[in-house]
Each structure stands twice: as structure tokens, then as C-alpha cells.
Write a protein that holds these residues in place. Structure first.
Motif, PDB file in Angstrom:
ATOM      1  N   VAL B  89       0.814  -1.210   0.000  1.00  0.00           N
ATOM      2  CA  VAL B  89       0.000   0.000   0.000  1.00  0.00           C
ATOM      3  C   VAL B  89       0.858   1.276   0.000  1.00  0.00           C
ATOM      4  N   ALA B  90       1.996   1.203   0.669  1.00  0.00           N
ATOM      5  CA  ALA B  90       2.854   2.388   0.734  1.00  0.00           C
ATOM      6  C   ALA B  90       3.380   2.751  -0.649  1.00  0.00           C
ATOM      7  N   LEU B  91       3.774   1.721  -1.372  1.00  0.00           N
ATOM      8  CA  LEU B  91       4.277   1.948  -2.725  1.00  0.00           C
ATOM      9  C   LEU B  91       3.189   2.520  -3.632  1.00  0.00           C
ATOM     10  N   LEU B  92       2.004   1.944  -3.474  1.00  0.00           N
ATOM     11  CA  LEU B  92       0.883   2.414  -4.280  1.00  0.00           C
ATOM     12  C   LEU B  92       0.564   3.877  -3.956  1.00  0.00           C
ATOM     13  N   HIS B  93       0.637   4.184  -2.680  1.00  0.00           N
ATOM     14  CA  HIS B  93       0.378   5.550  -2.243  1.00  0.00           C
ATOM     15  C   HIS B  93       1.342   6.521  -2.914  1.00  0.00           C
ATOM     16  N   GLN B  94       2.599   6.150  -2.830  1.00  0.00           N
ATOM     17  CA  GLN B  94       3.650   6.988  -3.395  1.00  0.00           C
ATOM     18  C   GLN B  94       3.423   7.172  -4.899  1.00  0.00           C
ATOM     19  N   ARG B  95       3.142   6.085  -5.541  1.00  0.00           N
ATOM     20  CA  ARG B  95       2.907   6.082  -6.977  1.00  0.00           C
ATOM     21  C   ARG B  95       1.762   7.014  -7.382  1.00  0.00           C
ATOM     22  N   LEU B  96       0.661   6.827  -6.662  1.00  0.00           N
ATOM     23  CA  LEU B  96      -0.529   7.594  -7.020  1.00  0.00           C
ATOM     24  C   LEU B  96      -0.387   9.078  -6.713  1.00  0.00           C
ATOM     25  N   THR B  97       0.266   9.363  -5.604  1.00  0.00           N
ATOM     26  CA  THR B  97       0.439  10.785  -5.244  1.00  0.00           C
ATOM     27  C   THR B  97       1.292  11.467  -6.310  1.00  0.00           C
ATOM     28  N   ILE B 116      -8.189  -7.568  -2.626  1.00  0.00           N
ATOM     29  CA  ILE B 116      -7.819  -6.207  -2.233  1.00  0.00           C
ATOM     30  C   ILE B 116      -8.210  -6.013  -0.775  1.00  0.00           C
ATOM     31  N   ASP B 117      -7.325  -5.456  -0.001  1.00  0.00           N
ATOM     32  CA  ASP B 117      -7.641  -5.316   1.423  1.00  0.00           C
ATOM     33  C   ASP B 117      -8.173  -3.918   1.735  1.00  0.00           C
ATOM     34  N   THR B 118      -8.592  -3.739   2.971  1.00  0.00           N
ATOM     35  CA  THR B 118      -9.239  -2.471   3.326  1.00  0.00           C
ATOM     36  C   THR B 118      -8.248  -1.312   3.272  1.00  0.00           C
ATOM     37  N   ALA B 119      -6.987  -1.591   3.577  1.00  0.00           N
ATOM     38  CA  ALA B 119      -6.006  -0.501   3.540  1.00  0.00           C
ATOM     39  C   ALA B 119      -5.917   0.085   2.140  1.00  0.00           C
ATOM     40  N   THR B 120      -5.874  -0.773   1.160  1.00  0.00           N
ATOM     41  CA  THR B 120      -5.766  -0.299  -0.224  1.00  0.00           C
ATOM     42  C   THR B 120      -7.033   0.438  -0.643  1.00  0.00           C
ATOM     43  N   LEU B 121      -8.175  -0.130  -0.246  1.00  0.00           N
ATOM     44  CA  LEU B 121      -9.430   0.531  -0.610  1.00  0.00           C
ATOM     45  C   LEU B 121      -9.524   1.921   0.002  1.00  0.00           C
ATOM     46  N   GLN B 122      -9.080   2.014   1.263  1.00  0.00           N
ATOM     47  CA  GLN B 122      -9.126   3.321   1.915  1.00  0.00           C
ATOM     48  C   GLN B 122      -8.191   4.306   1.220  1.00  0.00           C
ATOM     49  N   LEU B 123      -7.054   3.812   0.835  1.00  0.00           N
ATOM     50  CA  LEU B 123      -6.115   4.669   0.116  1.00  0.00           C
ATOM     51  C   LEU B 123      -6.762   5.208  -1.164  1.00  0.00           C
ATOM     52  N   LEU B 124      -7.393   4.314  -1.897  1.00  0.00           N
ATOM     53  CA  LEU B 124      -8.023   4.738  -3.152  1.00  0.00           C
ATOM     54  C   LEU B 124      -9.101   5.776  -2.898  1.00  0.00           C
ATOM     55  N   LEU B 125      -9.848   5.553  -1.827  1.00  0.00           N
ATOM     56  CA  LEU B 125     -10.919   6.485  -1.507  1.00  0.00           C
ATOM     57  C   LEU B 125     -10.369   7.867  -1.165  1.00  0.00           C
ATOM     58  N   ILE B 126      -9.337   7.866  -0.329  1.00  0.00           N
ATOM     59  CA  ILE B 126      -8.754   9.147   0.070  1.00  0.00           C
ATOM     60  C   ILE B 126      -8.184   9.890  -1.131  1.00  0.00           C
ATOM     61  N   LEU B 127      -7.511   9.133  -1.990  1.00  0.00           N
ATOM     62  CA  LEU B 127      -6.920   9.798  -3.149  1.00  0.00           C
ATOM     63  C   LEU B 127      -7.972  10.314  -4.113  1.00  0.00           C
ATOM     64  N   LYS B 128      -9.056   9.560  -4.191  1.00  0.00           N
ATOM     65  CA  LYS B 128     -10.123  10.009  -5.076  1.00  0.00           C
ATOM     66  C   LYS B 128     -10.687  11.337  -4.572  1.00  0.00           C
ATOM     67  N   GLN B 129     -10.818  11.424  -3.236  1.00  0.00           N
ATOM     68  CA  GLN B 129     -11.331  12.671  -2.681  1.00  0.00           C
ATOM     69  C   GLN B 129     -10.313  13.802  -2.794  1.00  0.00           C
TER      70      GLN B 129
END
Ligand SMILES: Nc1ncnc2c1ncn2[C@@H]1O[C@H](COP(=O)(O)OP(=O)(O)O)[C@@H](O)[C@H]1O
Ligand SMILES: [Mg+2]
Lengths: 253, 170
Positions: B89-97, B116-129
Motif C-alpha cells: 500500500v505504501a508503494l501504491l500511495h507513493q505512486r498515485l500521489t 484487495i484489502d481495506t487498507a488499499t481501498l481506503q487509500l483509493l478512496l482518500i486519493l479520489k477525494q
């Protein structure tokens, strides 16, 4: 050099014949191939999708009914891409039953004459199996069948293959047949199952890239734009570019 | 030739007349089944222990992405890996940001997601917002059944715009 003549054919409506005709030909044109695409459906959706909307403009109808040369009816719509519209009288051909065998051979003859320099001629067929489709089948070297992945489309494909086989035995030549999975919805289980049935009967004949159902593809005809103009670089544009390469290189599933 | 698989969605095979000889079509199908049952058992597992073989993320988990400096240089595409969990999830976060700061819009291809776990889903949600706040957009394309299921369980399918209505026909 003679052009490869490709009929985009499936008697079922709404399977993506026109969408494939528009975007595959534009993709091929962008790759430098010279293309003529014929709107062979009296509904003229192909022309509309390419931004040509004059319903009175004559096209392939006069070529078939009055013997006007094809060259005279070409409209340059994009770089490397010429369009022949359907024309208001194309529907009359469908009613030409009395002409007997000869009415089926009009398009083939029209495409014989002239020394044009296309690499490909695509024929966007109507959703029927009447005289127009007979003309397309007489004229074509190859058939490209857009297929959706639902059960009734399989049923339709069975019917279509019956028709094609009749033509093959009447004309004593086999067609090169390829399929393209269009309007594919990867998240549905039935999609995969239908695809695997098709793969069983058409090994090596399904183009490697599937065209997925996307909102953008449904939107672009109303603007008279191909996907490459409407949303360059989007997933569907890339799908069609990949499909064009598959088509040229014979890359199959 | 009748379909033997009881689970099949294809009843009568209308193309059977085309040939009678049996083709060996089942190998691929088996793979899919295997993957599906594998994913089903591991689905949204909160306990970090994920069943072995399928994922082989010894070192850095890779998250496939392709940036498309599409003609206007404004859209990017990110293809999600089949298995998404707390470990990447950390890598994905970095990538998406990073992508979010360089592009106007990001299309996330979620068609291949098997777990897909909840951490990843939450990340996607936050980034979408976050994207909305920046007048940018993140859209999730072709969410797999697993993706939709997981986001529905978490109650964020609608916010992610991947609920059945939205995803059925786009
Ligand atoms: N891949 C796709 N994604 C979304 N919509 C599609 C796709 N392919 C076709 N459509 C839409 O479905 C409808 C029927 O497609 P069309 O190409 O006109 O089929 P046909 O020519 O076989 O009747 C059209 O409204 C078209 O925009
Ligand atoms: Mg059509």
C-alpha cells in the motif's frame, strides 16, 4: 496491387460492426495504411460516426444502381481514410429481389474496376441477411465478425456461419474469417464463458485484443469523432490501435 | 457437444454443429477457476498472511503503471496488480500521489484485481477525494467482481463509483 476487401459482418444488430469499422479503419489509417470504408447500411451510422451527415448525398447507392464509378464517390474524411456513404437509395437494393443472381454481384463488379491504391476496402454491413449482405459476401475476400459475449450472440454466430458456409460452397472459395470480441465486459462471468466457447470453434481466428465496453466509445459517434479524436490515448483508443496491429500482423488469441 | 461443467452459464451450445471433434480448451479454464477459488478464500483477508505461490513479492512489490503523456499530457493510466494488501500500500500511495501531481486525470484499471484489502481501498478512496479537491479526477475502470465486492463490503463502492449500477455498463 489489389486491396484486401474486408466485410465487417454480423447479421445481429448492435454488436459493434460500425464501431469497429470506424475505429479500426482510423487506427489503420493512422498506421499509414490507405483505406476506403463503405457505409453499406442504409441507416448511415458509419458516415454519421465519421462526421458526415448529409442524408441526400449519394454514395454506394449510385455506384450499384447507376454504374457511377466508386472513385467518383470517395470522400476524404481523414488522412489515408476515404469514405463512401450509403446514399438515400441504398435501401432499394435490398428490395431488388427480381434481379435474381445478378443483383448479388453488383458490389463485386464495382470494386473490380478502376486502379485505386488502397491497401484495404472495408464494408460496414447492415444488420440483415438480404441482398446487401449477399453483395458484400460476393465482393469480400475476408470477413471480420464483431462478436459480443452473450448467449444470444453465440446463437447468432451459429446462424452466420451457416450463411457463410453456403456462400463458400456456392462461390467455391473459402473466406479468411476473423472475429473480434467487441463490447467486451471483462467483469462478467458469462463473457469469459462465451469467449471460451468461441475459442473452441475458432482457434487462431480471434484477434488478440478485445475491445471493451466503455462509455467513451458509446459517446463519440454523436460528435462525429473517432475515439482517437474524442479521447486520444484513452484505453479504448489503445485497444483499437492494438487491434489494428493484430489485424495487420495476424496476431490471434 | 453438451457442456459438462455444472457451473457453466452456457446451456445448449449452438455452435456444436460446426465440428464434433473435441478440442482441448480446458487448460485455460482451469487456470481461471484456480485463480478464482484461490482469491475467494483469501478475499479481503485482514490477517496479513496471504497464501503463497500466486504472489511472489520477495522484494519490491511491483505495481504496473503506464503514464500516458497522452496527446495533451494530462491522463495517466495505472494498472492494479491482482493482489493488493498492506505490504504494497505504501508503494501504491507513493505512486498515485506522484501521478496525481503530474497529471490531470488518472484511470485506474482494476480489472485484474483478485484480492484487495481495506487498507488499499481506503487509500483509493482518500486519493479520489483528494483529486476532487484538486479539480482532478481519478476513475476506476473495469473493476473486477472481487474489487466491487470488497468495496461494497466496506460500504464505499458508491463513493469509489464502482457500484454495480455504475460498473455494469459504465
Ligand atoms: N465497445 C463499446 N463500448 C461501448 N459502447 C459500444 C461499444 N461498441 C459499440 N457500442 C455502442 O453500441 C451501439 C451499437 O454499436 P454499433 O457499432 O452501432 O453496432 P452495429 O453496427 O453492429 O449495429 C452503439 O450505440 C455504439 O456506440
Ligand atoms: Mg452498424
Amino acid at each position: 496491387m489489389s486491396a484486401r476487401i474486408v466485410a465487417v459482418l454480423n447479421q445481429k444488430g448492435g454488436v459493434g460492426k460500425t464501431t469497429t469499422s470506424v475505429n479500426l479503419t482510423h487506427a489503420l489509417a493512422k498506421l499509414g495504411k490507405k483505406i476506403t470504408v463503405i457505409d453499406f447500411d442504409p441507416q448511415s451510422h458509419l458516415a454519421v460516426s465519421l462526421g458526415v451527415v448529409d442524408p441526400q448525398k449519394s454514395g454506394i447507392d449510385r455506384v450499384l444502381l447507376e454504374g457511377v464509378s466508386l472513385a467518383q464517390q470517395l470522400i476524404s474524411v481523414r488522412k489515408n481514410l476515404n469514405l463512401v456513404v450509403a446514399g438515400p437509395r441504398l435501401q432499394e437494393i435490398e428490395q431488388l429481389m427480381d434481379g435474381g443472381a445478378r443483383s448479388g454481384d453488383l458490389l463485386r463488379k464495382a470494386l473490380l474496376d478502376g486502379h485505386r491504391d488502397e491497401d484495404f476496402i472495408f464494408i460496414d454491413c447492415p444488420p440483415s441477411s438480404g441482398v446487401l449482405v449477399a453483395n458484400a459476401l460476393f465482393a469480400a475476400d475476408e470477413i471480420l465478425v464483431p462478436m459480443t459475449s452473450d448467449y444470444l450472440a453465440l446463437q447468432g454466430l451459429s446462424h452466420l456461419m451457416g450463411t457463410i458456409k453456403k456462400f463458400e460452397s456456392a462461390l467455391k472459395r473459402p473466406y479468411k474469417i476473423s472475429l473480434v470480441m467487441s463490447r467486451y465486459i471483462p467483469t462478467r462471468r458469462i463473457s469469459k464463458e462465451v469467449l471460451s466457447v468461441i475459442q473452441k470453434y475458432f482457434p487462431g481466428q480471434i484477434l488478440a485484443t478485445t475491445i471493451r465496453e466503455t462509455a467513451l466509445l458509446a459517446e463519440c459517434p454523436s460528435f462525429g469523432k473517432t475515439i482517437f479524436e474524442y479521447r486520444p490515448g484513452c484505453r479504448s483508443a489503445r485497444d483499437f490501435t492494438a487491434l489494428a496491429k493484430d489485424f495487420l500482423e495476424g496476431r490471434m488469441m | 457437444m453438451a457442456e459438462k461443467d455444472e457451473d457453466s452459464l452456457i446451456g445448449f451450445d449452438p455452435l456444436a454443429w460446426m465440428h464434433r471433434s473435441d478440442f482441448n480448451q480446458d487448460s485455460q479454464r482451469d487456470d481461471v477457476d484456480k485463480l478464482e477459488s484461490h482469491a475467494a478464500s483469501a478475499f479481503v483477508s485482514e490477517n496479513a498472511e496471504v497464501p503463497g505461490q500466486a504472489m511472489n513479492h520477495d522484494e519490491e512489490p511491483t505495481i504496473a503503471s503506464e503514464s500516458f503523456p497522452s496527446e495533451q499530457g494530462e491522463r495517466a493510466i495505472l494498472v492494479l496488480e491482482p493482489v493488493l494488501n498492506i505490504q504494497n500500500v505504501a508503494l501504491l500511495h507513493q505512486r498515485l500521489t506522484q501521478m496525481l501531481s503530474n497529471f490531470e486525470a488518472i484511470d485506474i484499471d482494476a480489472s485484474g484485481v483478485m484480492m484487495i484489502d481495506t487498507a488499499t481501498l481506503q487509500l483509493l478512496l482518500i486519493l479520489k477525494q483528494t483529486a476532487i479537491g484538486l479539480q482532478k479526477s481519478i476513475s476506476i475502470d473495469f473493476p473486477s467482481d472481487k474489487f466491487i465486492e470488497a468495496s461494497e463490503l466496506l460500504g464505499i463502492a458508491e463513493m469509489l463509483e464502482v457500484d454495480q449500477v455504475a460498473s455494469g455498463f459504465f
